[in-house]
Structures are given as C-alpha cells and as structure tokens.
Enzyme design. Structure first.
Site, mmCIF file in Angstrom:
data_model
loop_
_atom_site.group_PDB
_atom_site.id
_atom_site.type_symbol
_atom_site.label_atom_id
_atom_site.label_comp_id
_atom_site.label_asym_id
_atom_site.label_seq_id
_atom_site.Cartn_x
_atom_site.Cartn_y
_atom_site.Cartn_z
ATOM 1 N NE ARG A 58 -34.250 33.209 13.700
ATOM 2 C CZ ARG A 58 -35.487 32.715 13.540
ATOM 3 N NH1 ARG A 58 -36.056 32.728 12.339
ATOM 4 N NH2 ARG A 58 -36.150 32.213 14.553
ATOM 5 C CG ASP A 91 -22.836 44.083 -6.043
ATOM 6 O OD1 ASP A 91 -22.798 45.215 -5.520
ATOM 7 O OD2 ASP A 91 -22.135 43.124 -5.657
ATOM 8 C CE LYS A 146 -16.344 45.691 0.633
ATOM 9 N NZ LYS A 146 -17.251 44.622 0.428
HETATM 10 C C1 LIG Z 1 -18.994 44.473 -5.344
HETATM 11 C C2 LIG Z 1 -19.115 43.636 -4.106
HETATM 12 N N1 LIG Z 1 -20.241 42.961 -3.881
HETATM 13 C C3 LIG Z 1 -20.412 42.191 -2.781
HETATM 14 C C4 LIG Z 1 -19.399 42.061 -1.847
HETATM 15 C C5 LIG Z 1 -19.618 41.173 -0.642
HETATM 16 O O1 LIG Z 1 -19.859 41.975 0.477
HETATM 17 P P1 LIG Z 1 -19.484 41.539 1.999
HETATM 18 O O2 LIG Z 1 -17.998 41.393 2.064
HETATM 19 O O3 LIG Z 1 -20.038 42.665 2.808
HETATM 20 O O4 LIG Z 1 -20.158 40.254 2.250
HETATM 21 C C6 LIG Z 1 -18.205 42.743 -2.044
HETATM 22 C C7 LIG Z 1 -17.094 42.607 -1.073
HETATM 23 O O5 LIG Z 1 -15.977 42.982 -1.330
HETATM 24 C C8 LIG Z 1 -18.058 43.557 -3.198
HETATM 25 O O6 LIG Z 1 -16.928 44.230 -3.449
#
Ligand SMILES: Cc1ncc(COP(=O)(O)O)c(C=O)c1O
Length: 380
Positions: free
Chosen positions: A47, A173, A198
């Site tokens: 952690r 992001d 992803k």
């Molecule tokens: C562009 C994007 N950001 C963040 C996330 C969140 O990620 P997680 O599902 O790994 O928590 C997703 C999930 O689909 C996403 O497509």
C-alpha cells in the site's frame, strides 16, 4: 526529458528487476506483503506503492510517457479519483472537457459536491469558449483525447498554453491513444493517466490504472494514495509487465487495422458516419497529425437503420465480439449508450452527441482482411 531509446526497446527492457541471486531474464514475482526492515531504510509495503513489482511497471510506464515517476493502481478509476482528491481541496475548481468517459463524469457529478469541490464542463474543441470557463479558483484542467466514445480531439498545445497563462495544473486521460500513439508530457501536460485495463494490459484479463508525472506531483499523490489504498498486487503487476513488452507491437497492428477498417466503413453505403482521427473527414484530423504518432485503434460508427437492425448487425458478427471495455488483442464492439455511458442521463448523452445507434469499435490485432470481411458480411 524525451527518451533517446525507441519505445519498442523501452517496452521490452525498461524496469526489469534483476535478481542477483537467480539471474533470470524476467522480474521475479515478489509475493510478500511483509518485508524485513532492520538493515535497510526502505519500508516496503504494497500500500506504499513501493514493492519491486510495482516499481518495475512504473519505471517502464514512466519511460514510455517520458515522465519522471508514476503510481500503479488497481483500476483506472482508482488512478483518477485518487489523483484528483489528492490535489484538490474544498472550494477549488476544476475545468473538465465535456467529452469524458462516463465513469469519470459520474465520479465528478456525484462525489465532487460531497467534498465541496467545484467543477465545470467545457467544450474543449472551442478553446476561446473553454477559456471563459476558467475561474479565479481553477486549480486544474482535465482533458481526455481522443475522447470516449466519439473520438473528439483536444488540442494539447493550446490547453498547455492556456494552463500556463492561468497557472493551473493539467491532467490528461491518455487511455485511448496509449503511450505508443501519444505522449502528452513532452508537450507540457503535468499528469498523464491511463486505464491500464485497456491497451497497457491488452489481453482483456487484468484491471489497473496508472498516473505519470513529475517526482514532486507523484509524491504528493502517493501520500494520499497510501490512505485510499487502491494498490495493484504483485501477480497483476507481473502480468502487466509481461503485457507491456508487446505494447508497441500490439498497438501498431491495432492502429493499422483501425485505419483500414475506418476507410472501409466510410465507403460502405449502410454506414452513416465514421468517427476516426486518421480519416481526412475527421473535423480535427489536422490536430491528430500534429499531436499523435498514430491515430489509435478506437473508432465509432453510426449505421443507417433502426435499433433492431443495429442489434441484428451485432449478432451477425462472427469474429468481432460485442463486449464492454476495449484495448484487447481481440476486436470488440459496443453500444456506449448501454455500456460505457449508460450511467449518465439520456439528456447528457444527447448533449454529447452519443446516439442510441452509435457503435464503438476497439480494433484488435487480427488479420486486416478477416476483420473487414467480418464487418462486410454482417452489415445489412
Ligand atoms: C477513457 C477511459 N478512462 C478511464 C476508464 C476507467 O478505467 P477502469 O475501468 O480501469 O477503472 C475507462 C474505462 O472504460 C476509459 O475508457
């Protein structure tokens, strides 16, 4: 701090933990949650985000994003929520671009008010209007480009210039692009976030999230992260490290396939619209050319016909799987209105341009001709 070494090489080698006692070629999996402390100043603990397997993946990801340091979390949402709550306090304001992953939007609108954190959503494709949403207490600008699910782009250089002018932090992001197709830190962005569930994982078999940035910012976030938990376990870190070795190979093949598929779909009479930054018809293709190394492997399409016909099309696909999530080696397809953006209101979806017939495609590494043939036989 751009790396001199090619990303393909960084993917394979950077961060590997070399065990001197047993000099294997891969990082060993350190399963301990308890580490001896008498003869060392290190206080190693999962952690605290400082175990050997956590540090191995962080080094690789930081190198791929040209960042100084990072944190690996148990999910993308853990990375987003921990980072924002670590950097913000009551009465701070955040300016978000309007097009965001549905889960991020839900987090902001449901949890920010409870902490007294203020926010606005702005159209980041119109930088003048976006600037008008900056307030005296704005601490951070948050963007997602290409955006989920409509593949809209935000001009990173313009956002960085704006943020510098007002002295605010920037966070992106970068999930859809992956570190292979876009590196925002050398462009001046402070913090890069990935849902590693992803492309980083890439095989639809793990969940993780990453934040990458300067040593100082990462230390600040880590301090809160140790309170929130959300760390990734050693086995999944190892699985991620193994996956990252082929990230460049995978993403390039996926990107190649996506371009070919987008070109095929755009010409098909049953397809109303294709959203893909690599197409000249994409309204922001010029921005894509400037800020992306490759145009990515996500596209969105709208078909002619009603909802029943769209469902029939999905059922006729043989290779392509109708499934949630994205970024795996297999091509998948989903309806954002009932999956990634199901939890935001129908009105919000309509305002964002997410119609019920919109389909989002995550392109995999299959042979290009097999993929196109599958879409061709399924289209009405
Ligand atoms: C562009 C994007 N950001 C963040 C996330 C969140 O990620 P997680 O599902 O790994 O928590 C997703 C999930 O689909 C996403 O497509």
């Amino acid at each position: 701090m751009a790396s001199e070494i090619a990303k393909d090489t960084l993917c394979v080698h950077t961060g590997t933990y070399h065990d001197q006692a047993q000099p294997g070629i891969n990082s060993p999996i350190y399963t301990s949650s308890s580490f001896e402390y008498l003869d060392t100043d290190a206080r190693t603990y999962p952690r605290y985000f400082n175990t050997p397997n956590q540090e191995s993946v962080v080094k690789k990801l930081a190198a791929l994003e040209s960042g100084e340091d990072g944190i690996i979390f148990g999910s993308g949402m853990a990375a987003i929520s921990t980072t924002l709550l670590a950097l913000l306090k009551k009465e701070d304001h955040v300016l978000f671009q309007a097009d965001l992953y549905g889960g991020t939007q839900r987090f902001i609108t449901t949890d920010f008010p409870r902490f007294g954190i203020e926010y606005s959503f702005g159209d980041a494709t119109n930088i003048e209007m976006f600037e008008e949403a900056i307030q005296f207490n704005t601490k951070l600008i948050y963007i997602e480009t290409p955006s989920n699910p409509l593949l809209r782009l935000t001009d990173i250089e313009k956002i960085v210039a704006l943020a510098k002018q007002y002295g605010v932090l920037t966070m992106i992001d970068n999930t859809f692009a992956s570190p292979i197709n876009q590196n925002p830190i050398p462009m001046g962005i402070d913090l890069v976030m990935h849902s590693g569930t992803k492309y980083l994982g890439g095989h639809s078999d793990l969940s993780c999230g990453a934040i990458i940035g300067s040593k100082g910012l990462v230390a600040q976030i880590k301090s809160t992260a140790t309170h929130f938990g959300g760390n990734l376990n050693a086995q999944t870190c190892y699985l991620l490290e193994r996956s990252l070795k082929t990230l460049a190979l995978r993403v390039r093949q996926q990107t190649y396939n996506a371009q070919k598929l987008a070109e095929f779909m755009e010409k098909h009479p049953k397809v109303k619209k294709v959203h893909y930054p690599g197409l000249e018809s994409h309204p922001q293709h010029d921005i894509a050319k400037r800020q992306m190394e490759g145009y990515g492997a996500m596209l969105a399409v709208e078909l002619h016909g009603n909802a029943d016909e769209t469902r029939q099309f999905l059922r006729k696909l043989k290779i392509v799987t109708p499934a949630m999530s994205l970024g795996g080696v297999e091509t998948s397809i989903c309806e954002p209105a009932t999956t990634s953006h199901a939890k935001i209101s129908a009105e919000q979806r309509q305002n964002l341009g997410i119609s019920d017939s919109l389909l989002r495609i995550s392109v995999g590494i299959e042979a290009t001709e097999d993929l196109i043939a599958d879409f061709e036989q399924a289209l009405p």
